[in-house]
Each structure stands twice: as structure tokens, then as C-alpha cells.
Motif scaffolding. Structure first.
Motif, mmCIF file in Angstrom:
data_model
loop_
_atom_site.group_PDB
_atom_site.id
_atom_site.type_symbol
_atom_site.label_atom_id
_atom_site.label_comp_id
_atom_site.label_asym_id
_atom_site.label_seq_id
_atom_site.Cartn_x
_atom_site.Cartn_y
_atom_site.Cartn_z
ATOM 1 N N THR A 80 8.051 41.283 -21.503
ATOM 2 C CA THR A 80 8.405 42.845 -21.677
ATOM 3 C C THR A 80 7.256 43.575 -20.656
ATOM 4 O O THR A 80 7.621 44.367 -19.795
ATOM 5 C CB THR A 80 8.904 43.491 -22.812
ATOM 6 N N ALA A 81 6.038 43.345 -21.439
ATOM 7 C CA ALA A 81 4.775 44.099 -20.924
ATOM 8 C C ALA A 81 4.413 43.734 -19.375
ATOM 9 O O ALA A 81 4.300 44.438 -18.483
ATOM 10 C CB ALA A 81 3.571 43.784 -21.670
ATOM 11 N N SER A 82 4.621 42.259 -19.303
ATOM 12 C CA SER A 82 4.345 41.927 -17.928
ATOM 13 C C SER A 82 5.361 42.319 -16.693
ATOM 14 O O SER A 82 5.087 42.758 -15.748
ATOM 15 C CB SER A 82 4.120 40.393 -17.964
ATOM 16 N N ASN A 83 6.446 42.205 -17.259
ATOM 17 C CA ASN A 83 7.813 42.736 -16.281
ATOM 18 C C ASN A 83 7.613 44.139 -15.860
ATOM 19 O O ASN A 83 8.025 44.513 -14.861
ATOM 20 C CB ASN A 83 9.290 42.406 -16.784
ATOM 21 N N TYR A 84 7.043 44.820 -16.977
ATOM 22 C CA TYR A 84 6.694 46.572 -16.609
ATOM 23 C C TYR A 84 5.561 46.831 -15.541
ATOM 24 O O TYR A 84 5.516 47.395 -14.819
ATOM 25 C CB TYR A 84 6.481 47.021 -17.722
ATOM 26 N N VAL A 85 4.420 45.938 -16.057
ATOM 27 C CA VAL A 85 3.220 46.584 -15.223
ATOM 28 C C VAL A 85 2.928 45.409 -14.167
ATOM 29 O O VAL A 85 1.908 45.919 -13.519
ATOM 30 C CB VAL A 85 2.013 46.270 -16.258
ATOM 31 N N TYR A 86 3.644 44.321 -13.962
ATOM 32 C CA TYR A 86 3.512 43.489 -12.927
ATOM 33 C C TYR A 86 2.104 42.796 -12.737
ATOM 34 O O TYR A 86 1.550 42.614 -11.838
ATOM 35 C CB TYR A 86 3.843 44.294 -11.517
ATOM 36 N N PHE B 202 2.208 40.976 -32.587
ATOM 37 C CA PHE B 202 3.491 41.678 -31.885
ATOM 38 C C PHE B 202 3.475 41.592 -30.381
ATOM 39 O O PHE B 202 4.284 41.144 -29.804
ATOM 40 C CB PHE B 202 3.459 43.067 -32.374
ATOM 41 N N ILE B 203 2.237 41.479 -30.064
ATOM 42 C CA ILE B 203 1.973 41.414 -28.620
ATOM 43 C C ILE B 203 2.157 40.060 -28.072
ATOM 44 O O ILE B 203 2.476 39.865 -27.029
ATOM 45 C CB ILE B 203 0.461 41.896 -28.003
ATOM 46 N N TYR C 136 -4.786 39.654 -22.690
ATOM 47 C CA TYR C 136 -3.542 40.224 -22.598
ATOM 48 C C TYR C 136 -3.051 40.283 -21.305
ATOM 49 O O TYR C 136 -2.029 39.609 -21.036
ATOM 50 C CB TYR C 136 -3.996 41.852 -22.778
ATOM 51 N N MET C 137 -3.674 40.701 -20.151
ATOM 52 C CA MET C 137 -3.276 40.411 -18.962
ATOM 53 C C MET C 137 -4.375 39.945 -17.961
ATOM 54 O O MET C 137 -5.623 39.946 -18.271
ATOM 55 C CB MET C 137 -2.760 41.766 -18.404
ATOM 56 N N TRP C 138 -4.108 39.274 -16.984
ATOM 57 C CA TRP C 138 -5.115 38.993 -16.015
ATOM 58 C C TRP C 138 -4.819 38.937 -14.402
ATOM 59 O O TRP C 138 -3.731 39.157 -14.381
ATOM 60 C CB TRP C 138 -5.690 37.279 -16.155
ATOM 61 N N GLY C 139 -5.958 39.149 -13.516
ATOM 62 C CA GLY C 139 -5.366 39.179 -12.305
ATOM 63 C C GLY C 139 -6.578 39.371 -11.183
ATOM 64 O O GLY C 139 -7.588 38.816 -11.681
ATOM 65 N N SER C 140 -6.323 39.665 -10.154
ATOM 66 C CA SER C 140 -7.588 39.756 -9.086
ATOM 67 C C SER C 140 -7.665 41.232 -8.781
ATOM 68 O O SER C 140 -6.924 42.149 -8.871
ATOM 69 C CB SER C 140 -7.284 38.764 -8.165
ATOM 70 N N THR C 141 -8.990 41.051 -8.010
ATOM 71 C CA THR C 141 -9.095 42.634 -7.439
ATOM 72 C C THR C 141 -9.099 42.424 -5.882
ATOM 73 O O THR C 141 -9.767 41.394 -5.404
ATOM 74 C CB THR C 141 -10.707 43.221 -7.905
ATOM 75 N N GLY C 142 -8.528 43.264 -5.263
ATOM 76 C CA GLY C 142 -8.234 42.996 -3.654
ATOM 77 C C GLY C 142 -8.033 44.223 -3.112
ATOM 78 O O GLY C 142 -8.125 45.419 -3.315
ATOM 79 N N LEU C 143 -7.346 44.169 -1.896
ATOM 80 C CA LEU C 143 -6.865 45.241 -1.106
ATOM 81 C C LEU C 143 -5.203 45.804 -1.183
ATOM 82 O O LEU C 143 -4.505 44.904 -1.172
ATOM 83 C CB LEU C 143 -6.880 44.780 0.307
ATOM 84 N N GLU D 26 6.020 51.430 -22.585
ATOM 85 C CA GLU D 26 6.250 52.446 -23.750
ATOM 86 C C GLU D 26 7.284 51.949 -24.707
ATOM 87 O O GLU D 26 7.260 52.324 -25.931
ATOM 88 C CB GLU D 26 5.899 53.838 -23.313
ATOM 89 N N ASP D 27 8.553 51.480 -24.455
ATOM 90 C CA ASP D 27 9.254 50.909 -25.261
ATOM 91 C C ASP D 27 8.657 50.146 -26.346
ATOM 92 O O ASP D 27 9.510 49.968 -27.374
ATOM 93 C CB ASP D 27 10.580 50.388 -24.365
ATOM 94 N N LEU D 28 7.708 49.160 -25.873
ATOM 95 C CA LEU D 28 7.142 48.285 -26.975
ATOM 96 C C LEU D 28 6.336 49.040 -27.940
ATOM 97 O O LEU D 28 6.329 48.565 -29.096
ATOM 98 C CB LEU D 28 6.224 47.470 -25.899
ATOM 99 N N LEU D 29 6.001 50.404 -27.793
ATOM 100 C CA LEU D 29 5.189 51.098 -28.626
ATOM 101 C C LEU D 29 6.230 51.541 -29.860
ATOM 102 O O LEU D 29 5.963 51.292 -30.997
ATOM 103 C CB LEU D 29 4.553 52.056 -28.062
ATOM 104 N N THR D 30 7.374 51.808 -29.212
ATOM 105 C CA THR D 30 8.337 52.481 -30.437
ATOM 106 C C THR D 30 8.865 51.301 -31.285
ATOM 107 O O THR D 30 9.174 51.230 -32.233
ATOM 108 C CB THR D 30 9.566 53.032 -29.597
ATOM 109 N N LYS D 31 9.212 50.071 -30.425
ATOM 110 C CA LYS D 31 9.634 48.685 -30.918
ATOM 111 C C LYS D 31 8.560 48.400 -31.993
ATOM 112 O O LYS D 31 9.095 47.855 -33.251
ATOM 113 C CB LYS D 31 9.645 47.973 -29.998
ATOM 114 N N PHE D 32 7.461 48.470 -31.984
ATOM 115 C CA PHE D 32 6.338 48.062 -32.819
ATOM 116 C C PHE D 32 6.446 48.970 -34.041
ATOM 117 O O PHE D 32 6.561 48.255 -35.231
ATOM 118 C CB PHE D 32 4.903 47.952 -32.267
ATOM 119 N N GLU D 33 6.624 50.126 -34.142
ATOM 120 C CA GLU D 33 6.752 51.151 -35.055
ATOM 121 C C GLU D 33 8.128 50.867 -35.812
ATOM 122 O O GLU D 33 7.948 50.731 -37.271
ATOM 123 C CB GLU D 33 6.774 52.607 -34.795
#
Length: 361
Positions: free
Chosen positions: A298-304, A289-290, A125-132, A35-42
């Protein structure tokens, strides 16, 4: 009297200023950005950012196909994006307004072009897999040290699920992911659009339905982290967030993410601009911006989650770029599959089947 007139004039001017203040409305997945990115964008743009969240593609698609969503940027997954492009729900990107577009990763662009030809309408934006996601200690306590922690057998074999029900199992409320998963388990084509093949998933899901505590696409993060459930079929980054929340809490809960040994769905979440976006210029500013390498890191480091921005990788922390659950090796990725959108007639079959399974009737 004159003073009152001046006050009224000032009030009108203030109201006009409030109305004319530029804003961008973004609709993204829950738990999916620092969420720091949201305030940074503004701060950087002077644009007011209205940021809302959802937790299922189906909910987003309902808004998009109805039209008039009021959003400037939305984030559908690839298969849903493809269908919505065909329905005329998005506008093409103006690359002249996206100078950071060159940061995108060709490897990911090559795959997402299957959903969005020439990547004309979206950026990854992001990519990943679905698993356990598993609480390792609890699952091994119940099923033994040889518990199939990386296999669909864990959640699709009723003998295992009957035992795991005692500690809690959540499944994504995502028929477009769970039904292909079951087809993969059965040795069928997970991307099948054949009604008879798709219906083979029903008895498998019905057999384990009594042991599923909840179908939900976000609650499992905290439930895993807190030890309230022991198994979730979920998205890679969400489960890794749960792992880290448990570690930070030092609550003794050991969470692991495993892609399915049988093969996992690889998915892509794409940022796109609706055809009727109120502020397309502002939307492009948000996308650019993204696309900035540091912001994306920053986004990936936050959401993994892994992202489709090659330039961001030098800014990723080792816990992200060095984790094969986030950035898998070539052998693991070769075992992934992707899916395409269901035609309308088949989508109705899928929706009916899913409703029946969830209701337990």
C-alpha cells in the motif's frame, strides 16, 4: 461540596488516562506514506500515532546526534544511518517482536548490510535512485529534440543550464548526493573521501549556480507537476509522483524520470529505533505493521518507490512493479553506485563547499 470533590477526582482520573494513553512518535520523510496506513495502525493497535516529517538527512542527523529527539521511529538514509549507528544513536532490533521480519528481500538486505552490519539496527523502508525529472515538452522546446534527457550534461553543462534557467531548474539540497554525482560526471570515484577530489566538484557547481532557481528536497514535486519548473535533480519516486499528479490534473505537462546514463546513486531509506526512544515496544509494533506485505505494498503503490519487502510484490499494482524506473532491470542497476558516510573532517569540507555553492559566493 462533595459533588465538587467527585468532579475533581474524575478530572484527575481523566488526566491520568490521557497521560497513560500509549503513543508512538514517527519521524519520516515528507510525501512518503499513504496516510490511510496511519489511521489503520491506530485502529489495529489502539496506539496514538504522532507522525512528523522532514525533507533532509542533515536535519534528521542534527536531531539524532543531539539526543533526546523524542521519536520512537526515524527514517535515515543508509549512509547517515551508518554514521549514526557508530555514534550510538540507535538500539538493536528485537526480532522476536518482528514476526513479519521474514518478508524482507535478501537482495536488498545484502546491500543494506554494508550500512548496518547484519541489519541489526534497521529495516529497509524504500529504495530508489537519484536522477533527472524533466518536463519533456519544455526541455525539447528549449534545447531541441536531441536534448540529453538522461545525462548529467543537462544540468552540469553551463550552456544547457543558461537556456533552461528560463523555465526553472531545482536541485536537491543534499550535498551527500549532489557532490558524488558531480564526481561521477568528472570520472572520479563518487565515493571519494579525498579532500582534493571532492573540491573538484566546486567549479562545476559554481559554473551552473546562476541558473539554478532553488536548492530544495521536496518542493520540486509540485513545481514539476504544475509546470512551474522544467528540470529537477531529484529522487525517483518523487519525480514519478510529479508525473502522476500532472497526468491526473490533465494539465498537458509530460514529466519523465531518467536515471543518469553516467550512473546514478542508489539509496536506501531505513527505519530504525533511536537509543533513547520513549516507547521501543510501540516502535517495534509500528515496524512490524510496516513489514506486513499488504501494508508495505500500500505504501509503495502510493509513493511510487520500490521497497525492500519481497512478500509485498504480489500486492503491487502493475504501474509500480512493472515500471523499470521504480524496479530497474539488472543492466540499469549494474550502473548504479552507492556511497559511504564522510568522516567528520571531510564532512566539514563538504558542508563548507555546499554552503559556498548555494550562496553563490
Amino acid at each position: 461540596m462533595k459533588k465538587q470533590i467527585l468532579s475533581a477526582t474524575a478530572a484527575v482520573a481523566l488526566m491520568a488516562g490521557a497521560v497513560s494513553a500509549e503513543e508512538v512518535r514517527v519521524y519520516n520523510w515528507s510525501d512518503y506514506i499513504d496516510e490511510d496506513l496511519l489511521t489503520k495502525f491506530e485502529a489495529e493497535t489502539g496506539i496514538d500515532l504522532i507522525y512528523d516529517v522532514f525533507d533532509s538527512n542533515e536535519l534528521l542527523e542534527t536531531k539524532m546526534l543531539a539526543g533526546g529527539s523524542g521519536y520512537d521511529v526515524v527514517v535515515p538514509s543508509g549512509t547517515f544511518l551508518q554514521r549514526q549507528i557508530q555514534a550510538g544513536a540507535f538500539q538493536k532490533l528485537d526480532l522476536a517482536q518482528l514476526p513479519n521480519h521474514g518478508n524482507l528481500w535478501d537482495l536488498i538486505k545484502d546491500v543494506t548490510s554494508g550500512y548496518d552490519p547484519e541489519n541489526a539496527y534497521s529495516i529497509n523502508y524504500m529504495w530508489g535512485s537519484t536522477g533527472l525529472g524533466v518536463n519533456v515538452g519544455k526541455v525539447k522546446e528549449i534545447l531541441g529534440d536531441d536534448a540529453p534527457l538522461n545525462s548529467m550534461e543537462l544540468v552540469l553543462n553551463p550552456a544547457n543550464m543558461e537556456k533552461l534557467a528560463a523555465c526553472g531548474v531545482h536541485i536537491l539540497d543534499a550535498p551527500s548526493e549532489i557532490i558524488p554525482m558531480v564526481l561521477q560526471y568528472l570520472g572520479e570515484n563518487p565515493d571519494s573521501h579525498d579532500k582534493a577530489v571532492i573540491e573538484k566538484a566546486e567549479p562545476i557547481l559554481t559554473a551552473v549556480r546562476p541558473y539554478i532557481q532553488k536548492f530544495h528536497s521536496s518542493e520540486y514535486i509540485n513545481a514539476l507537476a504544475n509546470g512551474d519548473i522544467c528540470v529537477a535533480v531529484g529522487w525517483s519516486g518523487d519525480i514519478l509522483q510529479a508525473r502522476d499528479r500532472a497526468a491526473e490534473a490533465e494539465n498537458g505537462v509530460d514529466i519523465a524520470y531518467n536515471a543518469f546514463a553516467e550512473g546514478s546513486l542508489m539509496w536506501f531509506d531505513q527505519m530504525a529505533i533511536p537509543a533513547d526512544a520513549p516507547n521501543p515496544e510501540g516502535a517495534h509494533k509500528f515496524l512490524n505493521f510496516i513489514l506486513d506485505a499488504q501494508n508495505m505494498a500500500t505504501a509503495s503503490n502510493y509513493v511510487y518507490y520500490a521497497n525492500g519487502n519481497i512478500a509485498s510484490q504480489e500486492h503491487l499494482v502493475e504501474d509500480v512493479i512493472g515500471d523499470p524506473a521504480i524496479y530497474p532491470d539488472a543492466d540499469t542497476m549494474s550502473n548504479f553506485y552507492i556511497t559511504s558516510p564522510y568522516p567528520a573532517k571531510i564532512q566539514r569540507v563538504v558542508t563548507r563547499l555546499w554552503t559556498k555553492v548555494k550562496s553563490g559566493t
